[in-house]
Design a protein around this motif. Structure first.
Motif, PDB file in Angstrom:
ATOM      1  N   THR A 367      60.459  51.566  32.231  1.00 36.00           N
ATOM      2  CA  THR A 367      61.202  50.423  31.387  1.00 36.00           C
ATOM      3  C   THR A 367      60.321  49.713  30.805  1.00 36.00           C
ATOM      4  O   THR A 367      58.984  49.058  31.411  1.00 36.00           O
ATOM      5  CB  THR A 367      62.283  49.930  32.076  1.00 36.00           C
ATOM      6  N   GLU A 368      60.970  48.512  29.825  1.00 35.97           N
ATOM      7  CA  GLU A 368      60.151  47.665  29.318  1.00 35.97           C
ATOM      8  C   GLU A 368      59.526  46.319  30.142  1.00 35.97           C
ATOM      9  O   GLU A 368      58.448  45.687  30.010  1.00 35.97           O
ATOM     10  CB  GLU A 368      60.617  47.582  28.061  1.00 35.97           C
ATOM     11  N   GLU A 369      60.980  46.362  30.413  1.00 35.86           N
ATOM     12  CA  GLU A 369      60.930  45.134  31.453  1.00 35.86           C
ATOM     13  C   GLU A 369      59.797  45.142  32.245  1.00 35.86           C
ATOM     14  O   GLU A 369      59.521  44.009  32.606  1.00 35.86           O
ATOM     15  CB  GLU A 369      62.532  45.270  32.085  1.00 35.86           C
ATOM     16  N   ARG A 370      60.148  46.493  33.179  1.00 35.23           N
ATOM     17  CA  ARG A 370      59.191  46.365  34.476  1.00 35.23           C
ATOM     18  C   ARG A 370      57.866  46.531  33.673  1.00 35.23           C
ATOM     19  O   ARG A 370      56.759  45.866  34.509  1.00 35.23           O
ATOM     20  CB  ARG A 370      59.077  48.041  34.765  1.00 35.23           C
ATOM     21  N   ALA A 371      57.054  46.965  33.091  1.00 37.89           N
ATOM     22  CA  ALA A 371      55.676  47.110  32.472  1.00 37.89           C
ATOM     23  C   ALA A 371      55.515  46.060  32.107  1.00 37.89           C
ATOM     24  O   ALA A 371      54.099  45.498  32.235  1.00 37.89           O
ATOM     25  CB  ALA A 371      55.927  47.861  30.987  1.00 37.89           C
ATOM     26  N   ALA A 372      56.186  45.051  31.444  1.00 35.01           N
ATOM     27  CA  ALA A 372      56.001  43.211  31.086  1.00 35.01           C
ATOM     28  C   ALA A 372      55.514  43.101  33.024  1.00 35.01           C
ATOM     29  O   ALA A 372      54.399  41.718  32.874  1.00 35.01           O
ATOM     30  CB  ALA A 372      57.033  42.933  30.653  1.00 35.01           C
ATOM     31  N   GLN A 373      56.446  42.947  33.652  1.00 33.98           N
ATOM     32  CA  GLN A 373      55.790  42.724  34.787  1.00 33.98           C
ATOM     33  C   GLN A 373      54.696  43.099  35.731  1.00 33.98           C
ATOM     34  O   GLN A 373      54.133  41.994  36.820  1.00 33.98           O
ATOM     35  CB  GLN A 373      57.074  42.248  36.052  1.00 33.98           C
ATOM     36  N   GLN A 374      54.365  44.383  34.585  1.00 39.68           N
ATOM     37  CA  GLN A 374      53.159  44.593  35.417  1.00 39.68           C
ATOM     38  C   GLN A 374      51.884  44.488  36.019  1.00 39.68           C
ATOM     39  O   GLN A 374      51.684  43.708  34.746  1.00 39.68           O
ATOM     40  CB  GLN A 374      53.170  46.476  35.860  1.00 39.68           C
ATOM     41  N   GLY A 595      54.138  50.754  42.030  1.00 38.39           N
ATOM     42  CA  GLY A 595      53.255  50.228  41.907  1.00 38.39           C
ATOM     43  C   GLY A 595      54.469  49.545  41.444  1.00 38.39           C
ATOM     44  O   GLY A 595      54.194  48.354  40.603  1.00 38.39           O
ATOM     45  N   ASN A 596      56.128  50.194  40.503  1.00 36.03           N
ATOM     46  CA  ASN A 596      56.764  50.297  39.820  1.00 36.03           C
ATOM     47  C   ASN A 596      57.438  49.148  40.268  1.00 36.03           C
ATOM     48  O   ASN A 596      57.953  47.953  39.407  1.00 36.03           O
ATOM     49  CB  ASN A 596      57.857  51.189  39.322  1.00 36.03           C
ATOM     50  N   GLU A 597      57.513  48.776  41.572  1.00 35.39           N
ATOM     51  CA  GLU A 597      58.145  47.886  41.925  1.00 35.39           C
ATOM     52  C   GLU A 597      57.845  46.392  42.163  1.00 35.39           C
ATOM     53  O   GLU A 597      56.445  46.200  42.301  1.00 35.39           O
ATOM     54  CB  GLU A 597      58.315  47.564  44.137  1.00 35.39           C
ATOM     55  N   PRO A 598      58.284  45.355  41.544  1.00 36.91           N
ATOM     56  CA  PRO A 598      57.885  43.851  41.552  1.00 36.91           C
ATOM     57  C   PRO A 598      58.117  43.391  42.305  1.00 36.91           C
ATOM     58  O   PRO A 598      56.528  42.393  42.625  1.00 36.91           O
ATOM     59  CB  PRO A 598      59.132  43.295  40.860  1.00 36.91           C
ATOM     60  N   SER A 599      58.136  43.749  43.987  1.00 40.44           N
ATOM     61  CA  SER A 599      57.649  42.967  45.213  1.00 40.44           C
ATOM     62  C   SER A 599      56.588  43.935  45.890  1.00 40.44           C
ATOM     63  O   SER A 599      56.860  45.496  45.834  1.00 40.44           O
ATOM     64  CB  SER A 599      58.965  43.010  45.314  1.00 40.44           C
ATOM     65  N   ARG A 600      55.990  43.163  46.545  1.00 38.79           N
ATOM     66  CA  ARG A 600      55.081  44.442  47.409  1.00 38.79           C
ATOM     67  C   ARG A 600      55.322  43.580  48.507  1.00 38.79           C
ATOM     68  O   ARG A 600      56.184  42.816  49.418  1.00 38.79           O
ATOM     69  CB  ARG A 600      53.327  44.064  47.448  1.00 38.79           C
ATOM     70  N   GLU A 601      54.820  44.908  49.815  1.00 33.18           N
ATOM     71  CA  GLU A 601      55.221  44.306  51.273  1.00 33.18           C
ATOM     72  C   GLU A 601      53.678  43.991  51.839  1.00 33.18           C
ATOM     73  O   GLU A 601      51.988  44.207  51.793  1.00 33.18           O
ATOM     74  CB  GLU A 601      55.156  46.053  52.280  1.00 33.18           C
ATOM     75  N   PHE A 602      53.902  42.693  52.740  1.00 30.05           N
ATOM     76  CA  PHE A 602      53.430  42.443  53.680  1.00 30.05           C
ATOM     77  C   PHE A 602      53.249  41.847  54.794  1.00 30.05           C
ATOM     78  O   PHE A 602      54.877  42.281  55.430  1.00 30.05           O
ATOM     79  CB  PHE A 602      52.976  40.672  52.988  1.00 30.05           C
ATOM     80  N   LEU A 603      52.428  41.876  55.331  1.00 30.19           N
ATOM     81  CA  LEU A 603      52.851  42.089  56.956  1.00 30.19           C
ATOM     82  C   LEU A 603      51.995  40.404  57.630  1.00 30.19           C
ATOM     83  O   LEU A 603      51.690  39.865  56.897  1.00 30.19           O
ATOM     84  CB  LEU A 603      51.320  42.795  57.876  1.00 30.19           C
ATOM     85  N   LEU A 604      53.330  40.291  58.008  1.00 28.53           N
ATOM     86  CA  LEU A 604      53.588  38.585  57.749  1.00 28.53           C
ATOM     87  C   LEU A 604      53.343  38.384  59.207  1.00 28.53           C
ATOM     88  O   LEU A 604      53.439  38.480  60.804  1.00 28.53           O
ATOM     89  CB  LEU A 604      55.028  38.133  59.080  1.00 28.53           C
ATOM     90  N   VAL A 605      52.132  37.566  59.781  1.00 30.43           N
ATOM     91  CA  VAL A 605      51.653  36.908  60.955  1.00 30.43           C
ATOM     92  C   VAL A 605      51.076  35.102  61.245  1.00 30.43           C
ATOM     93  O   VAL A 605      51.772  34.633  59.894  1.00 30.43           O
ATOM     94  CB  VAL A 605      50.245  37.334  61.027  1.00 30.43           C
ATOM     95  N   GLU A 606      50.906  35.139  62.209  1.00 26.18           N
ATOM     96  CA  GLU A 606      50.705  33.114  62.705  1.00 26.18           C
ATOM     97  C   GLU A 606      49.800  32.979  62.642  1.00 26.18           C
ATOM     98  O   GLU A 606      49.536  33.908  63.814  1.00 26.18           O
ATOM     99  CB  GLU A 606      52.156  33.412  63.599  1.00 26.18           C
ATOM    100  N   THR A 607      48.878  32.490  62.179  1.00 21.51           N
ATOM    101  CA  THR A 607      47.626  32.047  62.668  1.00 21.51           C
ATOM    102  C   THR A 607      47.883  29.625  62.571  1.00 21.51           C
ATOM    103  O   THR A 607      48.221  30.047  61.872  1.00 21.51           O
ATOM    104  CB  THR A 607      46.263  32.567  61.781  1.00 21.51           C
ATOM    105  N   GLY A 608      47.616  29.839  64.183  1.00 17.49           N
ATOM    106  CA  GLY A 608      47.100  28.711  63.462  1.00 17.49           C
ATOM    107  C   GLY A 608      48.828  27.734  63.422  1.00 17.49           C
ATOM    108  O   GLY A 608      48.311  27.017  62.661  1.00 17.49           O
TER     109      GLY A 608
END
Lengths: 739, 164
Positions: A367-374, A595-608
Motif C-alpha cells: 500500500t502507499e502508506e506502507r511504501a512511504a514507511q519502508q 519487509g512490509n512490517e514497519p516493526s522489526r524483531e530484536f533480541l533484548l540483551v543486558e550489557t553492563g
C-alpha cells in the motif's frame, strides 16, 4: 557410442571452451602469439582426430578454420573484430556439429559452405577484403592439411620477415615452428598429471571417508587406556582428517569453469544491446563443489544479463552523466569461512528506488502508506518478488519480469542467499552467498521418544523453553497453541505425531521445548522433549520404503556414532494440518512480506547494566562459553567460532579483569555484512518486536534506537565494530541504512 | 549333510531335485527356538551386535536403521515378520543383496555356515499358513532338526511393503 568417440567429444568440448576464452582475450590483445597458439591447437586437435574417426564434415570445417588461423599466425592478417567474429562463428559451427554427434552418433548433413566461404574471405587482409570469393588456392597451399609434423616444414618455407619496426608483427614473428612444437608438449604434460574420475566414484569415496571418520572415533574411545595405542590412534586421527579433506577437495572445481563462459556472453550481449563494457574478473581460482557450481551457472548468467541490460547505461547516456562511456562489470569470487561469495558488480545507473516504489504500488504489492514507511533497502527486496520488473521496455535480453525471483529461488535451493546493494548513479552489486558443499547441512539435534532427530536449521527461527510448572500450552479442543509474544502459535507434538497411539494432554509435567519453524510458508511450533547441540550433518538417503513415510528427508550419523532421522519441517506441517501463511492471520510468510512490517524483531540483551537491542535477523547464534575461550589480538578480544575469527564487541565491559578462566560469558554471534561479530552480554532477556521511532517533525527514522516494550532502547550498531586488520574493507552499510 | 562334489554358490531348487544332487552353502541363523537358512550367495556381510535405530511410522516389518559402511541401511526384522515379540539387546544382522540394492536382515544370532544337499530338501508342507508360505522357500532336513529356508527376494523391504 564407443569409448573413443566419447573421449573425443569431451576433449573437443574442453578445447573449444579454451578457444572461446582465448578468442575474447584476442580481441583485446590482437598480437598475442600465445593466445593464437592456443586457439590453433584446439582447432588443430579436432581436425586431426576427426580425420581418424571419419567425421568428414567436421574435418572440412576445422580445416577451413585452421587456414584462417594460419594466416593470422603468419601475420598476413590482423585479428580485428571481424576476424574474431568469424572465428566465434567457427566455434559455434564446430560446437553444433559436436552436439549432433553426441546425440545421434553421426555428424549430420547440414552444409557449412557459407561459413567456410566466410572464413576464406577473412583470410584477405582487412583493407583488401572484398565480399566473399577470390582467394582460395594461395592460403590453402600455405598450410597443408597433414597435421602437426607438416607444420614446422611449412614455417620453414616462409622467408624470414623483413619488417622489424611494427610491434604486433614482431610478436607474431616470434610464433615460429619451434614454438608450435614446444607449446603442445608442455600441455600434454599437464594432461598426463590429471585424470578424469567418475563423479559417482568420488561420492562413494566421500561416503567411505565418512565411515572411516566414525570408525576412528570409536577407536579413539576404545584405546584411551593404552598409551601406545593412543599414539597410534592419534596418527590414525590425523591421517583420516587429511584424507577427508583431500577427498572433499577432489570434488571441488575452480569458479573459472563458469566464469570463463562469461567474456563471450558479455561480448555478444554488449553488441546486441549497444553497450560498451569492460569485464573484470577476480578470484577465478576460488573453488566450489562441482554440483553447486552447476547450480549457480544459470542464476549467474541471469544476473549478468540484468546488469548489462538494466544496470549499465548506453555510452551516450554515460557520457552525458559525466561517466566513462565504457562501463565496468566486475565478477568477483572469494571464499569466506564456509561460504563462497560471488559478486556481480556494475557501475551503472543503479536501481531507482522510486520506480520500484511506484511499480509495487501499481501492482498492488504494497500500500502507499506502507511504501512511504519502508527503507530503501526494504524496497530493493521487492525486485525478488515473482513477476516484478521495472524495465521500461521489454528487450529480448531481459525485462520480462521473470528473473530475480528465479535467481533467488535457485540460490536458496542450494542453501545459499542473495543480497542486493544499489546506489543511484553509482551502480548495483548482487551478491550470491553459496555454501561450500551440499552434502553437509547445519542442523539442530532434538530429542523425542528417547531418540535423536535432526532438524535443518534453515527452517528454524527460534527456540522456546516451556518449564513444567507453567501452563503455557493452551488448547482449543484438540489443537494445542502457545502464546508467542502475544500471538497464537499452532503446536505439533513430535512424539504424538510419530506415535499416534499415545494421545492425551498429560505431558505437561516435564520440561518441553518448542522449535519455532517456518517451512513452505507455514509457521508452527514443534514440541520436543530435549535439545542437543547443533551439528553439521552429512545427509544420507533413505530406502524407498522409508521415504514413503514422507516425514523424513534422510538420515545422518551424529558425532557420537548414533544415527538420527532428519525431519522434513514442511512435510510435518502438512501432515499436522498447519495452514499456509495466508490463512493464518498471525503469520508473516517470507522476508519480502516481512519487509512490509514497519516493526522489526530484536533480541533484548543486558550489557553492563543497561538494556540494548540487537536486530534478530542478524543473530546467528547465542553461545555460552568459558571466558578463557576469548583471545586477544592486541587489545581486541576475538573468538574462534567454527573456525572463523570473530571479533567480540564488549561495549558493556563484560570481559574486564576479575573473571576466572572458567567463568561463563554469553556471546551473541551476529552477521554483519560479510563478517561475523560477537557481542558480549550479561544476560539475554527476551525477543521483542521493536517499533520504529521517527524523529520529531520529520519522517526520518531515528538512528540507533527502537521502541521495545514501550521503552526506547539502544540498538547495538554492529556496523560500527571496526573490522580486524586484514579482514577486508570496513563495511558500513548498516550505518548508512540507519542514517 | 554329505561330502560329495560341491558346486559353490549353487542354489538348490525344487526343479533340480529329481535330476542331480547339488550342494548349497547356507548361512544358518537362530530365531527363538527355530533355525533358518539363507543361501550364502546372497549375503554380503554378517554384522554382529547391531542396535538399530527405530523409525517411527515405518511399516511393521522394518527393524530400524543400521549404519553400514557409510550408508544407512533399512533392516527387516525376522522376529516381526514371524509375529514373534521383539527381543531386548543387540541383534546380529545379515547384509543381503537383492534386486540391485541392499537391506539388513535382523536375527537373534548367526549360527554357522553349512553345506546342504538338495537330497535333504523338501518343499513347504501344505499345512503352514499362507503368510509363512510366502516367506519360506522350503526346508532342509538336518540331523538335529529342520532348517527353514528363506528366500532373500521375498524378504526385500520394497516387496514386503507392496504385499502388506
Amino acid at each position: 557410442m564407443d569409448e573413443l568417440t566419447r573421449e573425443f567429444l569431451i576433449e573437443s568440448q574442453e578445447g573449444l571452451d579454451r578457444m572461446e576464452r582465448c578468442l575474447t582475450d584476442l580481441e583485446t590483445r590482437p598480437g598475442d602469439a600465445g593466445l593464437l597458439a592456443d586457439i590453433f591447437r584446439s582447432v588443430h586437435t579436432i581436425k586431426g582426430t576427426t580425420g581418424f574417426l571419419g567425421f568428414a564434415r567436421l574435418e572440412k570445417l576445422a580445416h577451413a578454420g585452421e587456414n584462417l588461423l594460419a594466416s593470422l599466425r603468419d601475420g598476413k592478417i590482423a585479428a580485428d573484430g571481424e576476424v574474431v567474429t568469424g572465428l566465434l562463428h567457427l566455434l559455434d559451427g564446430l560446437r553444433s556439429i559436436l552436439k549432433v554427434i553426441e546425440t545421434d552418433g553421426h555428424e549430420g548433413e547440414a552444409a557449412d559452405e557459407e561459413l567456410i566461404e566466410q572464413l576464406k574471405a577473412l583470410q584477405t587482409p582487412a583493407d583488401l577484403r572484398v565480399p566473399v570469393h577470390a582467394q582460395a588456392a594461395e592460403p590453402d597451399s600455405g598450410f597443408p592439411a597433414a597435421g602437426p609434423p607438416a607444420a614446422p616444414a611449412d614455417s620453414a618455407e616462409q622467408p624470414p620477415r623483413p619488417s622489424e619496426g611494427n610491434p604486433p608483427e614482431k610478436s607474431l614473428e616470434k610464433f615460429t615452428a619451434a614454438r608450435l612444437e614446444a607449446v603442445p608438449s608442455s600441455t600434454s604434460s599437464t594432461a598426463e598429471s590429471t585424470l578424469r574420475v567418475d563423479i559417482t566414484l568420488l561420492n562413494r569415496m566421500m561416503n567411505l571417508v565418512g565411515e572411516l571418520v566414525l570408525t576412528r572415533n570409536q577407536v579413539l574411545q576404545a584405546t584411551s587406556s593404552d598409551s601406545r595405542m593412543t599414539m597410534l590412534s592419534r596418527r590414525l586421527d590425523m591421517v583420516t582428517a587429511d584424507l577427508r579433506e583431500a577427498v572433499m577437495k577432489a570434488r571441488m572445481q575452480p569458479v573459472s569453469n563458469i566464469f570463463s563462459k562469461m567474456p563471450r556472453m558479455v561480448r555478444d550481449l554488449t553488441r546486441t544491446l549497444g553497450r560498451q563494457v569492460r569485464l573484470e574478473m577476480e578470484g577465478q581460482e576460488t573453488e566450489l563443489d562441482k554440483s553447486l557450481l552447476e547450480a549457480i551457472k544459470d542464476p549467474l548468467t541471469h544476473a549478468i544479463r540484468n546488469a548489462l541490460d538494466h544496470g549499465i547505461e548506453p555510452p551516450e547516456k554515460r557520457a552525458a552523466a559525466g561517466k566513462n562511456p565504457e562501463g565496468t562489470l566486475r565478477l568477483r569470487a572469494a571464499q569466506e569461512g564456509s561460504h563462497v561469495i560471488i559478486e556481480v558488480c556494475d557501475d551503472g545507473a543503479g536501481i531507482a528506488v522510486e520506480r520500484i516504489r511506484a511499480k509495487a504500488i501499481e501492482r498492488g504489492l504494497i500500500t502507499e502508506e506502507r511504501a512511504a514507511q519502508q527503507s530503501e533497502r526494504e524496497l530493493l527486496q521487492l525486485i525478488f518478488v515473482p513477476g516484478f520488473s521495472t524495465a521500461a521496455a521489454v528487450t529480448n535480453v531481459s525485462g520480462r519480469g521473470v528473473g530475480m525471483d528465479v535467481v533467488r529461488t535457485n540460490v536458496e535451493r542450494i542453501g545459499g542467499k542473495v543480497e542486493l546493494e544499489s546506489r543511484p548513479e553509482k551502480g548495483t552489486t548482487l551478491r550470491l552467498r553459496i555454501p561450500l558443499t551440499l552434502a553437509i547441512v547445519p542442523a539442530l539435534i532434538v530429542r523425542s521418544l528417547n531418540q535423536s532427530f535432526a532438524l535443518p536449521q534453515g527452517a528454524l527461527s527460534e527456540l522456546v523453553h516451556v518449564p513444567p510448572s507453567e501452563a503455557a500450552i493452551e488448547w482449543i479442543e484438540d489443537a494445542a497453541l502457545y502464546r508467542l509474544r502475544g500471538q497464537l502459535l499452532p503446536l505439533v507434538f513430535l512424539d504424538r505425531l510419530l506415535l499416534p497411539g499415545v494421545a492425551g494432554r498429560s505431558t505437561d509435567a516435564r520440561d518441553q521445548f518448542i522449535a519455532v519453524l517456518d517451512a513452505d510458508g507455514r509457521h508452527f511450533g514443534l514440541v520436543v522433549d530435549g535439545l542437543a547441540d547443533p551439528e553439521e550433518i552429512v545427509v544420507k538417503p533413505l530406502s524407498p520404503v522409508l521415504k514413503e513415510i514422507g516425514l523424513y528427508s534422510g538420515a545422518t550419523v551424529l558425532g557420537n556414532a548414533e544415527l538420527a532421522l532428519i525431519l522434513d519441517p514442511g512435510a510435518i506441517a502438512q501432515r499436522a494440518g498447519i495452514g499456509m501463511g495466508g490463512e493464518d492471520e498471525t503469520f508473516v510468510s517470507s522476508d519480502v512480506e516481512g519487509g512490509n512490517e514497519p516493526s522489526r524483531e530484536f533480541l533484548l540483551v543486558e550489557t553492563g547494566g543497561r538494556q540494548s537491542a540487537i536486530p534478530l535477523d542478524r543473530v546467528i547464534r547465542i553461545e555460552q562459553l568459558p571466558v578463557s575461550r576469548v583471545e586477544y589480538i592486541g587489545p581486541r578480544p576475538v573468538l574462534n567460532f567454527e573456525g572463523q575469527l570473530v571479533q567480540v564487541e564488549d561495549a558493556g565491559g563484560m570481559l574486564v579483569s576479575g573473571m576466572r578462566p572458567d567463568d561463563p560469558i554469553i556471546v551473541v554471534i551476529c552477521r554483519e555484512g560479510e563478517r561475523q561479530v560477537g557481542v558480549a552480554v550479561a544476560h539475554v532477556l527476551d525477543v521483542a518486536a521493536g517499533g520504529i521511532l521517527f524523529q520529531a517533525g520529520t519522517t526520518r527514522l531515528a538512528a540507533g534506537v527502537t521502541l521495545l516494550k514501550d521503552r526506547v532502547t539502544g540498538v547495538v550498531e554492529l556496523g560500527l565494530v571496526a573490522p580486524l586488520p586484514g579482514q577486508g574493507e570496513p563495511s558500513n552499510e548498516l550505518a548508512e541504512v540507519m542514517a | 549333510m554329505s561330502t560329495s562334489t560341491m558346486t559353490p554358490g549353487g542354489h538348490a531348487s525344487r526343479r533340480r531335485k529329481k535330476t542331480a544332487i547339488t550342494q548349497t552353502e547356507v548361512c544358518s541363523v537362530r530365531l527363538g527356538e527355530g533355525l533358518f537358512g539363507i543361501p550364502i550367495a546372497h549375503i554380503l556381510e554378517i554384522v554382529g551386535g547391531t542396535r538399530p535405530l527405530p523409525v517411527p511410522l515405518a511399516p511393521g516389518f522394518v527393524g530400524g536403521l543400521v549404519h553400514y559402511r557409510g550408508d544407512v541401511l533399512t533392516t527387516v526384522s525376522l522376529r516381526r515378520l514371524l509375529d514373534l515379540p521383539d527381543r531386548e539387546g543387540a541383534q546380529d544382522m545379515l547384509v543381503v543383496e537383492s534386486a540391485g540394492s541392499c537391506f539388513g536382515l535382523l536375527v537373534d544370532s548367526v549360527s554357522a555356515v553349512l553345506t546342504a544337499s538338495s537330497a535333504d530338501f523338501e518343499a513347504n508342507p501344505s499345512t503352514i499358513n499362507d503368510r509363512r508360505r510366502a516367506l519360506f522357500a522350503g526346508a532342509y532336513k538336518l540331523e538335529n532338526g529342520l532348517m527353514v529356508m528363506l528366500d532373500p527376494e521375498r524378504l526385500d523391504p520394497l516387496r514386503l511393503a507392496r504385499a502388506a
